[in-house]
Design an enzyme around this catalytic site. Structure first.
Site, PDB file in Angstrom:
ATOM      1  N   HIS A  42      -2.754   2.765  -5.971  1.00 35.99           N
ATOM      2  CA  HIS A  42      -3.410   1.502  -5.631  1.00 35.99           C
ATOM      3  C   HIS A  42      -3.621   0.644  -6.878  1.00 35.99           C
ATOM      4  O   HIS A  42      -3.758  -0.579  -6.780  1.00 35.99           O
ATOM      5  CB  HIS A  42      -4.748   1.778  -4.933  1.00 35.99           C
ATOM      6  CG  HIS A  42      -4.933   0.988  -3.677  1.00 35.99           C
ATOM      7  ND1 HIS A  42      -4.079   1.083  -2.598  1.00 35.99           N
ATOM      8  CD2 HIS A  42      -5.856   0.061  -3.325  1.00 35.99           C
ATOM      9  CE1 HIS A  42      -4.485   0.265  -1.640  1.00 35.99           C
ATOM     10  NE2 HIS A  42      -5.558  -0.370  -2.067  1.00 35.99           N
TER      11      HIS A  42
ATOM     12  N   ARG B 106      -0.913  -1.789  -7.049  1.00 38.09           N
ATOM     13  CA  ARG B 106      -1.185  -2.910  -6.129  1.00 38.09           C
ATOM     14  C   ARG B 106      -2.187  -3.889  -6.758  1.00 38.09           C
ATOM     15  O   ARG B 106      -2.009  -5.113  -6.694  1.00 38.09           O
ATOM     16  CB  ARG B 106      -1.719  -2.345  -4.805  1.00 38.09           C
ATOM     17  CG  ARG B 106      -2.117  -3.383  -3.756  1.00 38.09           C
ATOM     18  CD  ARG B 106      -2.430  -2.646  -2.446  1.00 38.09           C
ATOM     19  NE  ARG B 106      -3.191  -3.437  -1.489  1.00 38.09           N
ATOM     20  CZ  ARG B 106      -2.661  -4.277  -0.599  1.00 38.09           C
ATOM     21  NH1 ARG B 106      -1.351  -4.474  -0.584  1.00 38.09           N
ATOM     22  NH2 ARG B 106      -3.418  -4.932   0.249  1.00 38.09           N
TER      23      ARG B 106
ATOM     24  N   TYR C 119      -9.907 -10.196  -6.823  1.00 37.35           N
ATOM     25  CA  TYR C 119      -9.023 -10.233  -7.982  1.00 37.35           C
ATOM     26  C   TYR C 119      -9.290 -11.429  -8.894  1.00 37.35           C
ATOM     27  O   TYR C 119      -8.915 -11.416 -10.055  1.00 37.35           O
ATOM     28  CB  TYR C 119      -7.561 -10.220  -7.528  1.00 37.35           C
ATOM     29  CG  TYR C 119      -7.206  -8.950  -6.800  1.00 37.35           C
ATOM     30  CD1 TYR C 119      -7.035  -7.756  -7.500  1.00 37.35           C
ATOM     31  CD2 TYR C 119      -7.078  -8.922  -5.416  1.00 37.35           C
ATOM     32  CE1 TYR C 119      -6.735  -6.577  -6.842  1.00 37.35           C
ATOM     33  CE2 TYR C 119      -6.776  -7.745  -4.746  1.00 37.35           C
ATOM     34  CZ  TYR C 119      -6.608  -6.574  -5.461  1.00 37.35           C
ATOM     35  OH  TYR C 119      -6.329  -5.410  -4.803  1.00 37.35           O
TER      36      TYR C 119
ATOM     37  N   HIS D 206      -3.723  -9.179   3.368  1.00 32.21           N
ATOM     38  CA  HIS D 206      -5.163  -9.217   3.632  1.00 32.21           C
ATOM     39  C   HIS D 206      -5.445 -10.136   4.811  1.00 32.21           C
ATOM     40  O   HIS D 206      -4.962 -11.266   4.855  1.00 32.21           O
ATOM     41  CB  HIS D 206      -5.933  -9.748   2.408  1.00 32.21           C
ATOM     42  CG  HIS D 206      -6.073  -8.755   1.307  1.00 32.21           C
ATOM     43  ND1 HIS D 206      -6.373  -9.109   0.006  1.00 32.21           N
ATOM     44  CD2 HIS D 206      -5.977  -7.403   1.307  1.00 32.21           C
ATOM     45  CE1 HIS D 206      -6.436  -8.016  -0.742  1.00 32.21           C
ATOM     46  NE2 HIS D 206      -6.200  -6.977   0.017  1.00 32.21           N
TER      47      HIS D 206
ATOM     48  N   ARG E 267       0.844  -1.189   0.000  1.00 31.54           N
ATOM     49  CA  ARG E 267       0.000   0.000   0.000  1.00 31.54           C
ATOM     50  C   ARG E 267       0.884   1.245   0.000  1.00 31.54           C
ATOM     51  O   ARG E 267       2.057   1.197   0.385  1.00 31.54           O
ATOM     52  CB  ARG E 267      -0.900   0.021   1.243  1.00 31.54           C
ATOM     53  CG  ARG E 267      -1.801  -1.207   1.385  1.00 31.54           C
ATOM     54  CD  ARG E 267      -2.538  -1.180   2.709  1.00 31.54           C
ATOM     55  NE  ARG E 267      -3.449  -2.315   2.867  1.00 31.54           N
ATOM     56  CZ  ARG E 267      -3.132  -3.461   3.460  1.00 31.54           C
ATOM     57  NH1 ARG E 267      -1.916  -3.634   3.971  1.00 31.54           N
ATOM     58  NH2 ARG E 267      -4.021  -4.434   3.559  1.00 31.54           N
TER      59      ARG E 267
ATOM     60  N   LYS F 109      -1.382  -2.710   8.113  1.00 32.91           N
ATOM     61  CA  LYS F 109      -2.491  -2.234   8.938  1.00 32.91           C
ATOM     62  C   LYS F 109      -2.462  -2.914  10.299  1.00 32.91           C
ATOM     63  O   LYS F 109      -2.173  -4.102  10.412  1.00 32.91           O
ATOM     64  CB  LYS F 109      -3.823  -2.524   8.244  1.00 32.91           C
ATOM     65  CG  LYS F 109      -4.104  -1.636   7.038  1.00 32.91           C
ATOM     66  CD  LYS F 109      -5.483  -1.909   6.484  1.00 32.91           C
ATOM     67  CE  LYS F 109      -5.826  -0.956   5.348  1.00 32.91           C
ATOM     68  NZ  LYS F 109      -7.181  -1.201   4.810  1.00 32.91           N
TER      69      LYS F 109
END
Length: 298
Positions: free
Chosen positions: A244, A247, A279, A270, A149, A173
């Protein structure tokens, strides 16, 4: 009305200490809750404990009337629902009035991505004869090589790189860490940038961050987005770009070439595989387009 700000303060501390949320996420929660507190004032609701399911539905109706996007409304309601869930855990309220509020169904929008040929044009357009150009090439290479990210990219320190093994330590994150490998193109671009471009850009600055701006200070996420906007202008591509998309391209290209979903999930950082499964829709679209374009009886 009771001092809801004290309850908000406790909730924010919970998000910081227990959930390890980023400051940007915490600021978003705080904004949504303060907006809801204003609604309570308008409706003369004296206490958090007196918020009912009907009040929650009225608030949802108000958001629709203000013509917020469905995704925005979902985020706002989810923030308030999480707040009441926390208050129930702390025995501050008896029920969660937002628990049964139906969130608007979101349209499934597939992520934008670059085809491999488009990315090649972007790579070729970067002028590596200047320190800033060497930095931009390294930025583009590392984001495409790892799928990180923008915020993760801005936070890279020199110590996070193992140039010998071509592995990057990514702080994602919730302060979750993961190791992501990168290839020879990214390794070469990073090596050239560190040895030449970064030293010239740094000047008299002294800090551990990998990517720096023209003043030698750490490059921000906003700065990275600006650089990508400039890249598109220089490339002559008639396409809107945001980092993004790189990514998204990373994940799509891996799956198109046979990578398994679990591996891509781990590389992207994730927490849920459902996020990664988005995806697979892109790869199916790609397969369908290829089939229709090349099969003689399509």
């Amino acid at each position: 009305m009771e001092n809801v700000n004290l309850l908000l303060k406790e909730f924010i501390e919970y998000l910081q200490l227990e959930k390890n949320y980023s400051q940007l996420t915490i600021d978003s929660y705080e904004h949504e809750l303060k907006t809801f507190f204003m609604f309570m004032d308008e409706q003369a609701i004296p206490s958090i404990n007196e918020v009912t399911h009907q009040d929650a539905r009225l608030y949802l109706t108000k958001l629709f009337e203000q013509r917020f996007a469905k995704k925005t409304i979902s985020r706002k309601i989810s923030s308030i629902r999480s707040f009441f869930k926390f208050l129930m855990r702390e025995s501050k309220v008896d029920t969660n009035p937002f628990a049964q509020v139906s969130l608007p169904k979101l349209e499934k929008k597939l992520p934008d991505f670059f085809y491999e040929e488009e990315l090649e044009v972007l790579f070729q357009s970067v002028d590596c004869s200047t320190p800033a150009g060497q930095r931009d090439k390294a930025l583009l290479e590392i984001i495409y090589a790892t799928g990180i990210r923008v915020s993760e990219c801005a936070g890279i320190k020199l110590s996070d790189l193992d140039q010998h093994l071509s592995i990057l330590l990514v702080k994602g994150k919730g302060n979750k860490e993961r190791y992501v490998p990168y290839g020879k193109f990214a390794n070469q671009a990073i090596h050239e940038y560190i040895e030449y471009g970064r030293k010239k850009l740094m000047g008299k600055q002294n800090h551990p961050y990998l990517f720096v701006n023209q003043k030698g200070t750490p490059l921000t996420a906003r700065g990275i987005r600006y650089i990508f906007d400039e890249m598109i202008k220089q490339s002559g591509m008639n396409k809107h770009i945001h980092p993004h998309m790189i990514r998204h391209s990373f994940a799509t290209h891996l799956l198109n070439r046979g990578a398994d979903l679990r591996t891509v999930q781990e590389l992207l950082g994730h927490s849920s595989i459902s996020s990664t499964q988005t995806y697979t829709h892109l790869t199916k679209e790609h397969l369908k387009k290829t089939y229709l374009a090349h099969h003689p009886r399509a």
